[in-house]
Motif scaffolding. Structure first.
Motif, PDB file in Angstrom:
ATOM      1  N   ALA A 297       0.844  -1.140   0.017  1.00 52.00           N
ATOM      2  CA  ALA A 297      -0.080   0.023  -0.046  1.00 52.00           C
ATOM      3  C   ALA A 297       0.858   1.079   0.152  1.00 52.00           C
ATOM      4  N   GLY A 298       0.776   2.179  -0.809  1.00 53.53           N
ATOM      5  CA  GLY A 298       1.030   3.480  -0.827  1.00 53.53           C
ATOM      6  C   GLY A 298       2.295   3.570  -1.904  1.00 53.53           C
ATOM      7  N   THR A 299       2.659   2.404  -2.367  1.00 55.69           N
ATOM      8  CA  THR A 299       3.705   2.420  -3.480  1.00 55.69           C
ATOM      9  C   THR A 299       2.574   2.514  -4.991  1.00 55.69           C
TER      10      THR A 299
ATOM     11  N   GLU B 135      -9.334  -1.895   2.260  1.00 51.53           N
ATOM     12  CA  GLU B 135      -8.229  -1.588   1.609  1.00 51.53           C
ATOM     13  C   GLU B 135      -8.359  -0.929   0.428  1.00 51.53           C
TER      14      GLU B 135
ATOM     15  N   CYS C 111       1.328   2.108  -8.381  1.00 49.68           N
ATOM     16  CA  CYS C 111       0.821   0.689  -9.160  1.00 49.68           C
ATOM     17  C   CYS C 111       1.645   0.559 -10.237  1.00 49.68           C
TER      18      CYS C 111
ATOM     19  N   GLY D  26      -6.765   5.108  -2.097  1.00 51.63           N
ATOM     20  CA  GLY D  26      -7.282   6.339  -1.713  1.00 51.63           C
ATOM     21  C   GLY D  26      -8.772   6.300  -2.528  1.00 51.63           C
TER      22      GLY D  26
ATOM     23  N   ALA E 138      -7.611   2.655   1.784  1.00 54.23           N
ATOM     24  CA  ALA E 138      -6.397   2.633   2.374  1.00 54.23           C
ATOM     25  C   ALA E 138      -5.197   2.795   1.030  1.00 54.23           C
ATOM     26  N   ALA E 139      -5.470   1.743   0.481  1.00 55.66           N
ATOM     27  CA  ALA E 139      -4.405   1.310  -0.489  1.00 55.66           C
ATOM     28  C   ALA E 139      -4.296   1.959  -1.798  1.00 55.66           C
TER      29      ALA E 139
END
Length: 173
Positions: free
Chosen positions: A59-61, A121, A63, A127, A124-125
């Protein structure tokens, strides 16, 4: 209590029992299983799992550029109860989350729980503020699952797979 896990070769036998619970030739939503996928042999199954998980990222990286998603198996006590997947690219025809629960595990709230977890998810992942979830128009159990998770019916649309219900679920507020 069930948990959502990444597909793993360690559960090959449990996966096959899950698949067999559906019966031959029946499409199992959420698994990403194609008609040509060899999941019976250990090598074929390992290749299939590798393909399903190769683009999974924290998450946060960013795609990857390729179409991909977050595949999860719904597992309890070493048994695969079903699967759910979050598509990282919007798909107006398929929706953003697809799921399926094996026949012998239905009616216990497993799908509602898994969808609720995947909605967290998605927020969180990725947005996302809202997601599109679809189901066949005559699948009233799935419609209730989506509605329990806040789904608001946007309409029914004819597709190549027959009529589908289209639901939007808000993830904020």
């Amino acid at each position: 209590m069930p948990e959502l896990i990444l597909p793993t070769i360690d559960l090959h036998a449990a996966f096959l029992r899950c698949r067999d619970d559906w019966g031959p030739g029946v499409h199992e939503d959420g698994f990403g299983l194609g008609a040509d996928d060899d999941v019976d042999s250990p090598d074929g199954f390992a290749d299939w799992v590798r393909q399903r998980t190769r683009l999974v990222h924290p998450a946060g990286t960013p795609c990857p550029d390729e179409e991909h998603g977050s595949p999860r198996w719904i597992v309890a006590d070493g048994q695969v109860l079903g699967a759910i997947a979050l598509r990282h690219t919007f798909d107006d025809a398929l929706g953003q989350i697809g799921y399926g629960v094996r026949p012998s595990a239905r009616g216990r709230g497993v799908a509602s729980w898994a969808l609720g977890e995947m909605l967290k998810e998605a927020r969180a992942a990725l947005g996302l503020d809202r997601v599109l979830v679809i189901c066949l128009a005559d699948n009233l159990a799935s419609a209730r699952t989506v509605e329990r998770n806040g789904g608001v019916l946007d309409g029914i649309r004819d597709t190549g797979h027959g009529p589908v219900r289209r639901y939007w679920i808000n993830l904020v507020g």
